[in-house]
Structure formats: structure tokens, C-alpha cells
Design a protein around this motif. Structure first.
Motif, PDB file in Angstrom:
ATOM      1  N   ASP A  46       0.828  -1.213   0.000  1.00  0.00           N
ATOM      2  CA  ASP A  46       0.000   0.000   0.000  1.00  0.00           C
ATOM      3  C   ASP A  46       0.860   1.260   0.000  1.00  0.00           C
ATOM      4  OD1 ASP A  46       0.683  -0.771   2.700  1.00  0.00           O
ATOM      5  OD2 ASP A  46      -0.776   0.688   3.434  1.00  0.00           O
ATOM      6  N   VAL A  47       1.987   1.223   0.664  1.00  0.00           N
ATOM      7  CA  VAL A  47       2.904   2.361   0.671  1.00  0.00           C
ATOM      8  C   VAL A  47       3.580   2.497  -0.694  1.00  0.00           C
ATOM      9  CG1 VAL A  47       5.014   3.287   1.728  1.00  0.00           C
ATOM     10  CG2 VAL A  47       3.247   2.240   3.167  1.00  0.00           C
ATOM     11  N   ALA A  48       3.962   1.377  -1.284  1.00  0.00           N
ATOM     12  CA  ALA A  48       4.641   1.397  -2.583  1.00  0.00           C
ATOM     13  C   ALA A  48       3.772   1.966  -3.690  1.00  0.00           C
ATOM     14  CB  ALA A  48       5.092  -0.009  -2.952  1.00  0.00           C
TER      15      ALA A  48
ATOM     16  N   THR B 163       3.864   9.995  -9.124  1.00  0.00           N
ATOM     17  CA  THR B 163       4.824   8.893  -9.178  1.00  0.00           C
ATOM     18  C   THR B 163       4.795   8.159  -7.850  1.00  0.00           C
ATOM     19  OG1 THR B 163       6.226  10.183 -10.668  1.00  0.00           O
ATOM     20  CG2 THR B 163       7.253   8.314  -9.558  1.00  0.00           C
ATOM     21  N   SER B 164       4.865   6.847  -7.915  1.00  0.00           N
ATOM     22  CA  SER B 164       4.911   6.021  -6.708  1.00  0.00           C
ATOM     23  C   SER B 164       6.259   5.309  -6.614  1.00  0.00           C
ATOM     24  CB  SER B 164       3.790   4.975  -6.737  1.00  0.00           C
ATOM     25  OG  SER B 164       4.037   4.024  -7.755  1.00  0.00           O
ATOM     26  N   ILE B 165       6.514   4.734  -5.456  1.00  0.00           N
ATOM     27  CA  ILE B 165       7.720   3.915  -5.289  1.00  0.00           C
ATOM     28  C   ILE B 165       7.687   2.767  -6.293  1.00  0.00           C
ATOM     29  CG2 ILE B 165       8.910   2.340  -3.706  1.00  0.00           C
ATOM     30  CD1 ILE B 165       8.028   4.271  -1.417  1.00  0.00           C
ATOM     31  N   LYS B 166       6.525   2.173  -6.478  1.00  0.00           N
ATOM     32  CA  LYS B 166       6.384   1.090  -7.468  1.00  0.00           C
ATOM     33  C   LYS B 166       6.780   1.584  -8.847  1.00  0.00           C
ATOM     34  CE  LYS B 166       3.008   0.481  -9.976  1.00  0.00           C
ATOM     35  NZ  LYS B 166       2.647   0.633 -11.417  1.00  0.00           N
ATOM     36  N   ASP B 167       6.344   2.795  -9.204  1.00  0.00           N
ATOM     37  CA  ASP B 167       6.685   3.351 -10.509  1.00  0.00           C
ATOM     38  C   ASP B 167       8.192   3.489 -10.677  1.00  0.00           C
ATOM     39  OD1 ASP B 167       3.950   3.654 -11.138  1.00  0.00           O
ATOM     40  OD2 ASP B 167       3.917   5.728 -10.401  1.00  0.00           O
ATOM     41  N   VAL B 168       8.861   3.943  -9.644  1.00  0.00           N
ATOM     42  CA  VAL B 168      10.311   4.138  -9.696  1.00  0.00           C
ATOM     43  C   VAL B 168      11.024   2.799  -9.877  1.00  0.00           C
ATOM     44  CG1 VAL B 168      12.311   4.882  -8.336  1.00  0.00           C
ATOM     45  CG2 VAL B 168      10.265   6.326  -8.464  1.00  0.00           C
ATOM     46  N   ILE B 169      10.588   1.780  -9.166  1.00  0.00           N
ATOM     47  CA  ILE B 169      11.216   0.461  -9.273  1.00  0.00           C
ATOM     48  C   ILE B 169      10.984  -0.134 -10.662  1.00  0.00           C
ATOM     49  CG2 ILE B 169      11.117  -1.916  -8.392  1.00  0.00           C
ATOM     50  CD1 ILE B 169      12.711   0.174  -6.660  1.00  0.00           C
ATOM     51  N   ALA B 170       9.768  -0.034 -11.167  1.00  0.00           N
ATOM     52  CA  ALA B 170       9.471  -0.555 -12.508  1.00  0.00           C
ATOM     53  C   ALA B 170      10.258   0.226 -13.567  1.00  0.00           C
ATOM     54  CB  ALA B 170       7.973  -0.487 -12.777  1.00  0.00           C
ATOM     55  N   HIS B 171      10.400   1.517 -13.360  1.00  0.00           N
ATOM     56  CA  HIS B 171      11.175   2.374 -14.261  1.00  0.00           C
ATOM     57  C   HIS B 171      12.622   1.905 -14.335  1.00  0.00           C
ATOM     58  CE1 HIS B 171      13.765   5.962 -14.877  1.00  0.00           C
ATOM     59  NE2 HIS B 171      12.840   6.328 -15.741  1.00  0.00           N
TER      60      HIS B 171
ATOM     61  N   LYS C 118      17.481   6.704  -3.091  1.00  0.00           N
ATOM     62  CA  LYS C 118      17.359   8.084  -2.614  1.00  0.00           C
ATOM     63  C   LYS C 118      15.900   8.541  -2.693  1.00  0.00           C
ATOM     64  CE  LYS C 118      19.114  12.726  -3.520  1.00  0.00           C
ATOM     65  NZ  LYS C 118      20.008  13.546  -4.346  1.00  0.00           N
ATOM     66  N   TYR C 119      15.236   8.258  -3.815  1.00  0.00           N
ATOM     67  CA  TYR C 119      13.823   8.611  -3.979  1.00  0.00           C
ATOM     68  C   TYR C 119      12.979   7.926  -2.901  1.00  0.00           C
ATOM     69  CZ  TYR C 119       9.056   8.778  -5.599  1.00  0.00           C
ATOM     70  OH  TYR C 119       7.702   8.962  -5.640  1.00  0.00           O
ATOM     71  N   ILE C 120      13.200   6.638  -2.705  1.00  0.00           N
ATOM     72  CA  ILE C 120      12.404   5.867  -1.740  1.00  0.00           C
ATOM     73  C   ILE C 120      12.579   6.420  -0.329  1.00  0.00           C
ATOM     74  CG2 ILE C 120      12.174   3.613  -0.608  1.00  0.00           C
ATOM     75  CD1 ILE C 120      12.850   2.387  -3.414  1.00  0.00           C
ATOM     76  N   ARG C 121      13.803   6.673   0.065  1.00  0.00           N
ATOM     77  CA  ARG C 121      14.037   7.221   1.421  1.00  0.00           C
ATOM     78  C   ARG C 121      13.324   8.557   1.588  1.00  0.00           C
ATOM     79  NH1 ARG C 121      19.141   4.907   0.434  1.00  0.00           N
ATOM     80  NH2 ARG C 121      19.969   6.906  -0.226  1.00  0.00           N
ATOM     81  N   ALA C 122      13.396   9.420   0.584  1.00  0.00           N
ATOM     82  CA  ALA C 122      12.717  10.722   0.647  1.00  0.00           C
ATOM     83  C   ALA C 122      11.197  10.548   0.693  1.00  0.00           C
ATOM     84  CB  ALA C 122      13.129  11.589  -0.533  1.00  0.00           C
TER      85      ALA C 122
END
Length: 164
Positions: free
Chosen positions: A30-32, A40-48, A154-158
């Protein structure tokens, strides 16, 4: 400081992926999936990040085959990365968090295999064919792997800090 040898590239790729993997293992789905102000979500960044490994490998193999290498992708210029990334998020919108993580792990495996299967000279002996610049394949591999792993962390931590 960029890697300058196959050994350095292997080390930094494993180190930075290990850090990112440890971080993403702590994130509930749910957080991702929560979107930020830029949609943009954390999931989006990882898939990117998984997708950019695919882009790099495509660039490499197209160059090796003497084909035109489209940077960053056919129909886009580097100055259009914001549009490209928005289009990519739309194309990857069907992915859930576990799928995005699995995709990243798979693509990391492909990148690691690519690096392991190349000699030091193939990675750092000369510019990547079709790239139209002086970056070596090893430098491109680092940009699509470890550099992206660091920026994702870095994105995820922020994002996590912003959510409390």
C-alpha cells in the motif's frame, strides 16, 4: 566515481543492488503504490529502473547489429524524458508492487549476466557502438544499473520520510 573495470563494475552493481533490495523488502504494497505530487509512486520508480536496464541492453544489441540506436527510445529525444517517463508509467500501470519488484530482480539478473559475459575490453575498450558518444558499454551499464539503483534508493528514502 564511475567504475573503470569489469571487476569494479561487478562490485558496484552488486553493492548498490543489495542496498536497494534490502530497502524495498521493507516497503508494504500500500505504501509502494501511493502517488506523490508528481503522480509517481515507489512502485513506478522500481518498474522504471527495470525498464532502463532493458533500454540499455537494447541499445547495446542494436549497436552491435549495426542498427540505428534510438536514445532514449524511438520517437523521443533526451529533452523529452519527462514525457517518456509519464508514458512509461502509463504503460506499466498494470504492474502491482510484487510484479515491479520481481521485474527489477529479473532485469538486474540480465544486467549482471551481461556484465559477467563481457570481457573487460568489451566493457571498457572503446565507445559503445551506435551510441554516438565516447561512453563505453561499461559506463552505460553502470548508468542503467548501479546509478539508477542509487537514485531509486534516494527517492524511496525521501518518499518514506515525506509520508512520516
Amino acid at each position: 566515481m564511475p567504475a573503470h573495470s569489469k571487476t569494479e563494475l561487478i562490485d558496484i552493481t552488486q553493492k548498490d543492488f543489495g542496498k536497494l533490495e534490502k530497502l524495498i523488502e521493507t516497503i508494504p504494497p500500500d505504501v509502494a503504490l501511493q502517488k506523490d505530487a508528481d503522480d509517481t509512486s515507489i512502485k513506478d520508480v522500481i518498474a522504471h529502473r527495470a525498464h532502463w536496464i532493458d533500454l540499455f541492453l537494447g541499445w547495446y544489441w542494436d549497436g552491435q547489429a549495426g542498427k540505428t540506436v534510438h536514445f532514449p527510445a524511438e520517437g523521443y529525444k533526451w529533452s523529452e524524458l519527462k514525457r517518456y517517463n509519464a508514458d512509461l508509467r502509463q504503460r506499466q500501470s498494470h504492474l502491482d508492487w510484487p510484479q515491479a519488484v520481481t521485474l527489477l530482480k529479473k532485469k538486474h539478473g540480465e544486467l549482471t549476466g551481461f556484465i559477467n559475459d563481457r570481457s573487460n575490453d568489451e566493457l571498457y575498450g572503446g565507445p559503445m557502438k551506435g551510441a554516438q558518444n565516447d561512453w563505453r558499454p561499461g559506463r552505460w551499464a553502470e548508468a542503467s544499473g548501479p546509478s539508477h539503483y542509487r537514485s531509486a534508493a534516494k527517492y524511496i528514502r525521501a518518499a518514506l520520510r515525506a509520508r512520516g
